[in-house]
Design an enzyme around this catalytic site. Structure first.
Site, PDB file in Angstrom:
ATOM      1  N   LYS A   1       0.832  -1.208   0.000  1.00 35.04           N
ATOM      2  CA  LYS A   1       0.000   0.000   0.000  1.00 35.04           C
ATOM      3  C   LYS A   1       0.863   1.253   0.000  1.00 35.04           C
ATOM      4  O   LYS A   1       0.558   2.225  -0.680  1.00 35.04           O
ATOM      5  CB  LYS A   1      -0.949   0.007   1.198  1.00 35.04           C
TER       6      LYS A   1
ATOM      7  N   LYS B   1      -4.877  -9.886  -6.760  1.00 34.50           N
ATOM      8  CA  LYS B   1      -6.150 -10.234  -6.102  1.00 34.50           C
ATOM      9  C   LYS B   1      -7.225  -9.196  -6.436  1.00 34.50           C
ATOM     10  O   LYS B   1      -6.912  -8.024  -6.687  1.00 34.50           O
ATOM     11  CB  LYS B   1      -5.961 -10.364  -4.593  1.00 34.50           C
TER      12      LYS B   1
ATOM     13  N   LYS C   1     -10.565  -3.653  -3.784  1.00 32.18           N
ATOM     14  CA  LYS C   1     -11.239  -2.358  -3.896  1.00 32.18           C
ATOM     15  C   LYS C   1     -10.286  -1.294  -4.414  1.00 32.18           C
ATOM     16  O   LYS C   1     -10.707  -0.285  -4.943  1.00 32.18           O
ATOM     17  CB  LYS C   1     -11.747  -1.923  -2.519  1.00 32.18           C
TER      18      LYS C   1
HETATM   19  P1  TYM Z   1     -10.970  -6.107   3.987  1.00 34.65           P
HETATM   20  O1  TYM Z   1     -12.023  -5.159   4.409  1.00 34.65           O
HETATM   21  O2  TYM Z   1      -9.994  -5.686   2.950  1.00 34.65           O
HETATM   22  O3  TYM Z   1     -11.611  -7.453   3.478  1.00 34.65           O
HETATM   23  C1  TYM Z   1     -12.622  -8.158   4.200  1.00 34.65           C
HETATM   24  C2  TYM Z   1     -12.430  -9.664   4.024  1.00 34.65           C
HETATM   25  O4  TYM Z   1     -12.433 -10.016   2.632  1.00 34.65           O
HETATM   26  C3  TYM Z   1     -11.292 -10.816   2.325  1.00 34.65           C
HETATM   27  N1  TYM Z   1     -10.855 -10.558   0.946  1.00 34.65           N
HETATM   28  C4  TYM Z   1     -10.656 -11.514   0.028  1.00 34.65           C
HETATM   29  N2  TYM Z   1     -10.791 -12.855   0.073  1.00 34.65           N
HETATM   30  C5  TYM Z   1     -10.533 -13.546  -1.053  1.00 34.65           C
HETATM   31  N3  TYM Z   1     -10.148 -12.953  -2.235  1.00 34.65           N
HETATM   32  C6  TYM Z   1     -10.000 -11.611  -2.326  1.00 34.65           C
HETATM   33  N4  TYM Z   1      -9.652 -11.052  -3.466  1.00 34.65           N
HETATM   34  C7  TYM Z   1     -10.255 -10.829  -1.168  1.00 34.65           C
HETATM   35  N5  TYM Z   1     -10.212  -9.488  -0.904  1.00 34.65           N
HETATM   36  C8  TYM Z   1     -10.589  -9.339   0.387  1.00 34.65           C
HETATM   37  C9  TYM Z   1     -10.242 -10.391   3.336  1.00 34.65           C
HETATM   38  O5  TYM Z   1      -9.263 -11.392   3.505  1.00 34.65           O
HETATM   39  C10 TYM Z   1     -11.064 -10.155   4.569  1.00 34.65           C
HETATM   40  O6  TYM Z   1     -11.265 -11.382   5.270  1.00 34.65           O
HETATM   41  N6  TYM Z   1      -7.585  -5.809   7.669  1.00 34.65           N
HETATM   42  C11 TYM Z   1      -8.877  -6.360   7.310  1.00 34.65           C
HETATM   43  C12 TYM Z   1     -10.010  -5.912   8.182  1.00 34.65           C
HETATM   44  C13 TYM Z   1      -9.842  -6.215   9.639  1.00 34.65           C
HETATM   45  C14 TYM Z   1      -9.941  -7.490  10.250  1.00 34.65           C
HETATM   46  C15 TYM Z   1      -9.808  -7.255  11.651  1.00 34.65           C
HETATM   47  C16 TYM Z   1     -10.133  -8.771   9.747  1.00 34.65           C
HETATM   48  C17 TYM Z   1      -9.649  -5.293  10.637  1.00 34.65           C
HETATM   49  N7  TYM Z   1      -9.630  -5.915  11.841  1.00 34.65           N
HETATM   50  C18 TYM Z   1      -9.851  -8.315  12.568  1.00 34.65           C
HETATM   51  C19 TYM Z   1     -10.175  -9.831  10.682  1.00 34.65           C
HETATM   52  C20 TYM Z   1     -10.040  -9.588  12.055  1.00 34.65           C
HETATM   53  C21 TYM Z   1      -9.215  -5.883   5.888  1.00 34.65           C
HETATM   54  O7  TYM Z   1      -8.735  -4.888   5.434  1.00 34.65           O
HETATM   55  O8  TYM Z   1     -10.169  -6.641   5.264  1.00 34.65           O
END
Ligand code: TYM
Length: 328
Positions: free
Chosen positions: A111, A194, A197
């Site tokens: 990032k 991947k 967003k």
């Molecule tokens: P975020 O908001 O980017 O994504 C939410 C969930 O979607 C999954 N994901 C994917 N899985 C498969 N293929 C993809 N292309 C793909 N893109 C996103 C992510 O793995 C995630 O499970 N840092 C985290 C948010 C967070 C969090 C937490 C997660 C904050 N605190 C505590 C678990 C526990 C994030 O940015 O996810």
């Protein structure tokens, strides 16, 4: 019954990667486990700059979480910023993780590199400490996530081990749980990256709220590989492999078995598009109903916040007691 926690950021629209990698598995485990799911708006601040939009995005994501099937009677859905314990424990986590450990996080490196000429906040760097607080506050044993979050769960575990070693047994050690198919959904236009967003274009991203015609069109235009044989080979044929994984995830099959049913790329693309349209249609319908009732959504979130705060406050108190801060 396991304690489960996972969270999602209210940045941009929910896409197929979010759904297959995470949300779908949150729903499937909700009746066997004690589940908490947060809308992590404080994490979104690392990239949010426009005033006045975060609240609406938070409410819209709440509607999405209920639309995919989370049941407010069994699953606790909360908003991170409504619970001060997240920020409070995050500071303690920052003091338990090292600069070196945070520097090795691939998400930060990626990032920060993307925003090279832009503003890279300190929050983007300390982000995993806040995420560790999210997880440890709920004594989570399992964290259902996509593959990209594995490193964040591992560092959380390391932080918990270090804290427990310094101050005595306080935190439960979590482990990441990823789905067999769909843990890493790739961009349809760029199948070695991947689905995300923050991708450059939208043509390779399937949004859960996309119209059926748009979904079919995006699958038809998906980038495939040279040759014409349908085989599951992630390294050699990433485009075809991605389509096979998506279709397998949507039809409860495996990519290897799915490959056997197709001899042409065109038919595979059409089938994947149709399966995804069918899978997402009911979600879109429920979302449209829910989003029009702001009052009810607000009430459901408040209920989740209250349930979550009981757990979060108890854990924070335990951490403070373990450290030995002076009670007020
Ligand atoms: P975020 O908001 O980017 O994504 C939410 C969930 O979607 C999954 N994901 C994917 N899985 C498969 N293929 C993809 N292309 C793909 N893109 C996103 C992510 O793995 C995630 O499970 N840092 C985290 C948010 C967070 C969090 C937490 C997660 C904050 N605190 C505590 C678990 C526990 C994030 O940015 O996810």
């Amino acid at each position: 019954m396991a304690r489960v926690l996972s969270c999602i950021q209210p940045t941009g629209d929910v896409h197929l990667g979010n759904y297959l990698g995470a949300l779908r598995n949150w729903v499937s485990g909700q009746r066997e486990n004690d589940v908490f799911h947060g809308i992590v708006d404080l994490h979104a601040l690392t990239v949010t700059e426009t005033p006045g939009v975060l609240g609406d995005q938070t409410l819209s994501l709440a509607a999405m979480l209920f639309a995919v099937g989370l049941d407010p009677d069994v699953a606790t859905i909360f908003v991170q910023s409504h619970l001060p314990q997240h920020s409070q424990l995050a500071w303690i986590m920052e003091c338990t993780v090292s600069f070196g450990e945070l520097s090795r996080m691939t998400q930060f490196k990626d990032k920060a590199a993307k925003r090279e000429s832009d503003f890279v906040s300190a929050g983007l760097f300390t982000y995993p400490a806040l995420q560790a607080a999210d997880i440890l506050l709920y004594d989570a044993q399992e964290v259902p996530v996509g593959d990209d979050q594995r490193q964040h769960i591992e560092i959380t575990r390391d932080i918990a081990i270090r804290f427990n070693h310094r101050f005595g047994d306080t935190f439960v050690l979590p482990k990441a749980v990823t789905p067999k198919a769909g843990a890493r959904v790739m961009d349809l236009q760029n199948p070695t990256a991947k689905m995300s967003k923050s991708a450059d274009g939208e043509a390779g991203i399937i949004y859960v709220l996309d119209e059926p015609a748009a979904i079919e069109r995006k699958f038809k235009r998906a980038v495939t590989d040279s040759g014409s044989e349908v085989v599951y080979d992630r390294a050699g044929k990433p485009g075809v492999a991605n389509l096979l994984e998506i279709l397998a995830a949507a039809t409860a099959s495996t990519p290897e078995a799915t490959a056997k049913n197709y001899t042409q790329y065109g038919a595979l693309k059409t089938a994947a598009g149709a399966a995804v349209v069918e899978m997402l249609a009911p979600i879109r319908r429920r979302y449209d109903e829910l989003i029009n009732d702001r009052g009810e959504l607000t009430r459901l979130v408040r209920r989740g916040d209250e349930r979550a705060e009981v757990v979060a406050a108890a854990t924070l108190a335990r951490a403070h007691a373990a450290i030995g801060v002076l009670p007020r």
